[in-house]
Motif scaffolding. Structure first.
Motif, short mmCIF file in Angstrom:
data_model
loop_
_atom_site.label_atom_id
_atom_site.label_comp_id
_atom_site.label_asym_id
_atom_site.label_seq_id
_atom_site.Cartn_x
_atom_site.Cartn_y
_atom_site.Cartn_z
N SER A 136 11.24 17.63 85.22
CA SER A 136 12.27 18.62 85.51
C SER A 136 13.61 18.20 84.90
O SER A 136 14.33 19.02 84.33
CB SER A 136 12.40 18.80 87.02
OG SER A 136 13.31 19.83 87.34
N CYS A 137 13.95 16.93 85.00
CA CYS A 137 15.22 16.45 84.45
C CYS A 137 15.26 16.56 82.93
O CYS A 137 16.33 16.70 82.34
CB CYS A 137 15.47 15.00 84.88
SG CYS A 137 15.87 14.80 86.63
N LYS A 138 14.09 16.50 82.29
CA LYS A 138 14.04 16.64 80.84
C LYS A 138 14.51 18.01 80.38
O LYS A 138 14.79 18.21 79.18
CB LYS A 138 12.62 16.37 80.33
CG LYS A 138 12.25 14.90 80.32
CD LYS A 138 10.82 14.70 79.82
CE LYS A 138 10.44 13.22 79.81
NZ LYS A 138 9.02 13.00 79.40
N ALA A 139 14.60 18.96 81.32
CA ALA A 139 15.13 20.28 80.98
C ALA A 139 16.55 20.18 80.42
O ALA A 139 16.95 21.00 79.59
CB ALA A 139 15.11 21.18 82.21
N MET A 140 17.31 19.19 80.88
CA MET A 140 18.66 19.00 80.33
C MET A 140 18.59 18.68 78.84
O MET A 140 19.40 19.18 78.04
CB MET A 140 19.36 17.86 81.07
CG MET A 140 19.68 18.14 82.52
SD MET A 140 20.88 19.46 82.75
CE MET A 140 22.28 18.84 81.84
N ILE A 141 17.64 17.85 78.45
CA ILE A 141 17.48 17.49 77.04
C ILE A 141 17.00 18.71 76.24
O ILE A 141 17.56 19.04 75.18
CB ILE A 141 16.46 16.34 76.90
CG1 ILE A 141 16.89 15.12 77.73
CG2 ILE A 141 16.28 15.97 75.43
CD1 ILE A 141 18.15 14.47 77.30
N GLU A 142 15.97 19.37 76.78
CA GLU A 142 15.36 20.49 76.06
C GLU A 142 16.33 21.65 75.86
O GLU A 142 16.34 22.29 74.81
CB GLU A 142 14.11 20.97 76.80
CG GLU A 142 13.02 19.94 76.96
CD GLU A 142 12.30 19.64 75.65
OE1 GLU A 142 12.37 20.48 74.73
OE2 GLU A 142 11.67 18.58 75.56
N SER A 143 17.12 21.93 76.87
CA SER A 143 17.92 23.17 76.84
C SER A 143 19.31 22.97 76.27
O SER A 143 19.93 23.94 75.79
CB SER A 143 18.04 23.73 78.27
OG SER A 143 18.78 22.84 79.10
N ILE A 144 19.85 21.75 76.29
CA ILE A 144 21.25 21.55 75.90
C ILE A 144 21.42 20.44 74.87
O ILE A 144 21.98 20.65 73.80
CB ILE A 144 22.11 21.27 77.14
CG1 ILE A 144 22.11 22.48 78.07
CG2 ILE A 144 23.55 20.92 76.73
CD1 ILE A 144 22.65 22.24 79.44
N TYR A 145 20.92 19.26 75.17
CA TYR A 145 21.18 18.11 74.30
C TYR A 145 20.52 18.28 72.93
O TYR A 145 21.18 18.14 71.89
CB TYR A 145 20.70 16.83 74.99
CG TYR A 145 21.59 16.37 76.13
CD1 TYR A 145 21.88 17.21 77.21
CD2 TYR A 145 22.15 15.10 76.14
CE1 TYR A 145 22.68 16.80 78.25
CE2 TYR A 145 22.96 14.67 77.18
CZ TYR A 145 23.22 15.52 78.23
OH TYR A 145 24.03 15.10 79.26
N GLU A 146 19.23 18.58 72.92
CA GLU A 146 18.53 18.73 71.64
C GLU A 146 19.08 19.89 70.80
O GLU A 146 19.29 19.73 69.58
CB GLU A 146 17.03 18.91 71.88
CG GLU A 146 16.30 17.64 72.25
CD GLU A 146 16.09 16.70 71.06
OE1 GLU A 146 16.49 17.06 69.93
OE2 GLU A 146 15.53 15.61 71.27
N PRO A 147 19.32 21.07 71.39
CA PRO A 147 19.86 22.16 70.55
C PRO A 147 21.20 21.81 69.90
O PRO A 147 21.44 22.22 68.76
CB PRO A 147 20.01 23.31 71.55
CG PRO A 147 18.99 23.04 72.60
CD PRO A 147 18.95 21.55 72.74
N HIS A 148 22.04 21.06 70.59
CA HIS A 148 23.30 20.66 69.97
C HIS A 148 23.08 19.63 68.86
O HIS A 148 23.77 19.65 67.83
CB HIS A 148 24.26 20.11 71.03
CG HIS A 148 24.94 21.18 71.83
ND1 HIS A 148 24.36 21.77 72.93
CD2 HIS A 148 26.14 21.81 71.66
CE1 HIS A 148 25.18 22.70 73.42
NE2 HIS A 148 26.26 22.75 72.67
N TYR A 149 22.11 18.77 69.08
CA TYR A 149 21.83 17.77 68.04
C TYR A 149 21.27 18.45 66.79
O TYR A 149 21.65 18.11 65.65
CB TYR A 149 20.84 16.74 68.57
CG TYR A 149 20.51 15.67 67.56
CD1 TYR A 149 21.45 14.71 67.19
CD2 TYR A 149 19.24 15.61 66.98
CE1 TYR A 149 21.15 13.73 66.25
CE2 TYR A 149 18.93 14.64 66.04
CZ TYR A 149 19.89 13.70 65.68
OH TYR A 149 19.60 12.73 64.76
N VAL A 150 20.37 19.41 66.97
CA VAL A 150 19.78 20.11 65.83
C VAL A 150 20.85 20.77 64.98
O VAL A 150 20.83 20.70 63.74
CB VAL A 150 18.76 21.15 66.33
CG1 VAL A 150 18.33 22.08 65.20
CG2 VAL A 150 17.53 20.45 66.91
#
Length: 855
Positions: A205-219
């Motif tokens: 569930s906490c990985k949702a932060m990575i999937e929804s916000i952190y990774e899209p900004h990194y991409v």
């Protein structure tokens, strides 16, 4: 410069301190890029070289407009050699994951809720009607506990009934006595507004932060990561299982309990019990079921707080470091919520262990300069703030974390100034910042730059589209804060006392001494300290009679008196004592503690200070023990010792002698960026502080040419010539000064018959005749409401935002007529009259005097 001068001091004196330390919030509402550019330029003019983009008020977060705006901001920052941070979610608090959970309901939070009924026995063959379960709910346990008919405490006798549940009925042959039957129910229920928030007990569930916000900004912005893009900021994540209270402790009736299905066997392993027995103990999370209650509560909270560290804090922190950026943020700490459920994340230190800075915030009136010992009204939950917590405990939690955590590298961050209202002008901001600095905070996130005006959301705002009249001197405050932060970084804190973080004692639900009772008492008696959690104490060693943790060495460990602590922790405390360390329980000692022989291990709260002084653990002040508002923070970098002194009393000066081992040194004024001579006599440093004044002493030898004249003349008792003048008073209307009164004395311009709704710049002009100009060294403006700049004979003499309002003018005064120009700025509270400002008095407006020339 002399070779021995501290490099960081040299940076400050040369105006070359790094641009880090200050990164204010920069709110986004979808404004035009022209407006965003105007605000970025204002941030840069303030001397700020980093800022944190506030995403929660941008309606198109992570949509096309957001990516366009963020690209523009990053490009502009790159052009200006600035760095950008990002607040990491669409909604407040962090954990909404930009709506990811709504799309993935399998990741929703799981909780336990409790229902119960009482049944008298004996009664054979009875059936109990179980409550109807909601969709998705199931029973985790059904158990009966025999009640003590004399008190609301249960016997240890329990009967497991889960296997007796069939088709909505619980079949139960009730033994003699009165029995309470508990139904512990697994549910997806949560408090309103938190339905779509991540589950801190689930890594997926906490990985949702990575999937929804952190990774899209990194991409999208990979090329900026690690250079222009500095990192992510999370804001107040918590369990969200309780609402509108800071007191979400185990034992609270009807509270949802955060849950994960694998907790049951883990609890069993922790308590060395079989699963069926642990199931029956779960009601202890809500009610006292006897002697096992404190131990299951401690075990539960210990497990879930470590889950938060692993699933959330370290998850985000590790991802950031792997991608070349930093992770910072803070929890809701208010009134000890940091070690609770609800708004909290169960444990202050574990909730932030994965971050690159320690973190906290001071907003919503949580510090009120002038009130230090009693609770006061503020716009927070329950309308009450306790300064013992917010002034003397919370900043030390953050500073302590920075001191003992290798990952933090000494960085302690405070989100500051937000939501105090427009009544919070630069004077109050400096006073609040000083409280943080003397506690060891050395990074700040000022709250906030907003690119719209008027903006009712959490004022004050620092530029306000050019409508903030105090903005021209805001940069001076930032420079002051940055110099202090630079001096108090990359060294080692020197504190004689460590205090055990008392989360475990509270989790157990027994009697304990609140941490803030100790912190306030120590602070007012000039005893500096750090706060250590259980986890760090296990790594502590006894070194020459002291207690060493990472780079810090303490002369004594204070354990707040309590009824319960984990046995493993008590064993460690005992080992330290047996190895020669000084350990005191302040008040009650847990019954299971193995008391060391031939050694004192307990002192009363009342005798604490006397004991520390008589044992030589504290010996800074030369005079008798004095419970005063003098604060002291000791820091060392290489061979230079730094002592930050703050007089918290806003009404009285403080004078006295301080025992400092290094008997040479100087005082540093971080506001004017100057060094002054320090006076020693008989090995003692003489210290004088005006009301509210912060002063820094630095040890070492310094060339006389670097030093300004002694500041010892700063005294109300110094002889002077009072200037009784009539002034030409003009008001600034955002384009020019217009004459208000051509011959006016010194009065409060906010009087009802004058200018009660005016906020802005006020100019005073006058001339005076002087025949003995060389006799005078400075001018004292008396009272000012509330910030001021001064010119004498058209020569700029400086600016002040807090008393005392003294200015050097000894080389500017001339024989004959002297021209005087003084510009005073009040705050926007008089004009805006916002609801947050009603918690603070508005200072008088204008120049109130009396003005004196002093020798």
């Amino acid at each position: 410069m002399v070779e021995s001068m501290d490099k960081y001091l040299e940076d400050c004196l040369n105006g070359q301190e790094p641009g880090k330390y200050i990164f204010p919030f920069f709110w986004q509402h979808g404004e035009t890029h022209e407006i965003l550019l105007e605000e970025i330029e204002a941030i840069q003019r303030s001397g700020i070289r980093e800022f944190c983009v506030e995403s929660r008020v941008h309606e198109k977060f992570c949509e096309a407009n957001w990516w366009t705006d963020m690209e523009f901001i990053l490009k502009e920052a790159g052009k200006r050699n600035m760095r950008v941070w990002l607040l990491d979610d669409k909604k407040f608090p962090t954990g909404y994951a930009n709506g990811w959970i709504h799309k993935h309901p399998e990741l929703k939070k799981v909780s336990l809720r409790l229902e119960y009924m009482d049944v008298p026995g004996p009664l054979e063959g009875c059936a109990l009607l179980a409550n109807r379960l909601k969709a998705g709910e199931s029973y985790v346990s059904i158990s009966a506990w025999r009640r003590n008919e004399e008190a609301e405490v249960f016997f240890t006798q329990q009967i497991d009934l889960l296997q007796s549940f069939n088709r909505g009925l619980v079949y139960f042959d009730v033994p003699p006595g009165i029995w309470r039957v508990f139904f512990v129910i697994r549910t997806y229920d949560t408090v309103p507004g938190k339905e779509d928030y991540i589950d801190l007990l689930s890594e997926e569930s906490c990985k949702a932060m990575i999937e929804s916000i952190y990774e899209p900004h990194y991409v999208r912005f990979k090329k900026y990561f690690g250079n222009v893009f500095a990192g992510f900021f999370f804001d107040e994540p918590g369990f969200g299982n309780d609402d509108q209270t800071y007191y979400s402790k185990l034992g609270k009736a009807n509270m949802l309990i955060p849950w994960n299905d694998d907790l049951l066997p883990i609890l069993g392993s922790r308590l060395d019990m079989e699963t069926v027995s642990i199931r029956g103990l779960l009601p202890a999370l809500w009610q006292d079921i006897g002697e096992k209650t404190p131990w299951i509560r401690m075990a539960y909270m210990d497990i879930v707080s470590k889950r938060v560290r692993h699933n959330f804090s370290e998850l985000l922190g590790n991802w950031c470091r792997e991608h070349g950026v930093m992770s910072v943020g803070h929890l809701i700490e208010d009134m000890n919520a940091h070690m609770r459920l609800g708004y909290g994340a169960a444990h202050y230190f574990r909730g932030l262990d994965g971050q690159d800075m320690a973190g906290m915030d001071i907003v919503l009136g949580q510090i009120y300069p002038g009130i230090h010992k009693i609770p006061y009204a503020a716009p927070v939950i329950e309308d009450m703030v306790d300064p013992l917590f917010f002034t003397y405990t919370l900043p030390k939690l953050a500073a302590s974390h920075a001191h003992f955590s290798k990952r933090k590298k000494g960085r302690a961050m405070c989100e500051i100034f937000g939501a105090f209202g427009w009544a919070e002008g630069l004077p109050m901001m400096k006073q609040i910042a000083d409280e943080m600095l003397v506690s060891g905070i050395n990074y700040f996130v000022p709250h906030a730059f907003s690119p719209k005006y008027p903006d009712p959301d959490c004022p004050p705002h620092f530029f306000a589209r050019g409508n903030q009249p105090q903005f021209p001197l805001f940069g001076r405050l930032i420079s002051y804060m940055r110099r202090c932060c630079h001096l108090l970084s990359d060294g080692i804190h020197q504190a004689p006392v460590a205090i055990l973080y008392h989360a475990e004692a509270e989790w157990a639900g027994g009697e304990y001494l609140p941490l803030e009772k100790l912190t306030g008492k120590l602070a007012w008696n000039q005893v500096d300290f750090d706060i250590l959690p259980e986890d760090e104490l296990y790594g502590a060693i006894c070194c020459d009679g002291g207690i060493r943790v990472y780079q810090e060495t303490y002369r004594v460990l204070l354990v707040p008196g309590c009824e319960y602590l984990p046995e493993k922790l008590l064993d460690k405390i005992n080992c330290l004592a047996e190895d020669g360390a000084t350990v005191y329980f302040v008040g009650r000692v847990p019954d299971i503690y193995k008391k060391p022989e031939g050694r004192r291990y307990s002192i009363s709260y009342e005798e604490l200070i006397k004991t520390l002084y008589s044992a030589g653990i504290v010996k800074l002040l030369s005079g008798p023990i004095s419970d005063t508002l003098l604060r002291i923070y000791h820091y060392r970098r290489m061979n230079t010792h730094f002592f930050v002194f703050l007089n918290e009393d806003r009404n009285r000066e403080w004078s006295g002698d301080v025992r400092i081992q290094e008997e040479k040194g100087v005082f540093y004024d971080p506001w004017d960026n100057k060094l002054y001579c320090a006076e020693f006599a008989n090995g003692l440093l003489h210290l004088h502080l005006f009301p509210g004044e912060l002063k820094i002493f630095l040890s070492g030898d310094y060339e006389s040419g670097l030093l300004e004249k002694s500041d010892g003349f700063f005294s109300d008792k110094t002889e002077g010539l009072q200037l009784d003048l009539k002034y030409q008073v003009s008001l600034w209307d955002n384009t020019r000064f217009s004459l208000y009164n051509g011959k006016m004395g010194l009065v409060n311009l906010s009087n009802p018959e004058l200018l009660p709704e005016f906020s802005g710049r006020i100019r005073y002009e006058a001339s005076f005749w002087l025949t003995n100009a060389s006799d005078y060294r400075c001018i004292d403006l008396g009272r000012v409401g509330e910030i001021v700049e001064i010119w004498v004979n058209d020569i700029y003499c400086g600016a002040k935002i807090v008393p005392p309002y003294f200015f050097f003018i000894d080389e500017i005064l001339i024989e004959g007529w002297n021209k005087l120009r003084i510009e005073v700025v009040n705050n926007l509270g008089y004009k805006e009259r916002d609801s947050l400002s009603r918690y603070f008095p508005l200072s008088p407006s204008g120049l109130l005097g009396p003005l004196k020339l002093k020798k």
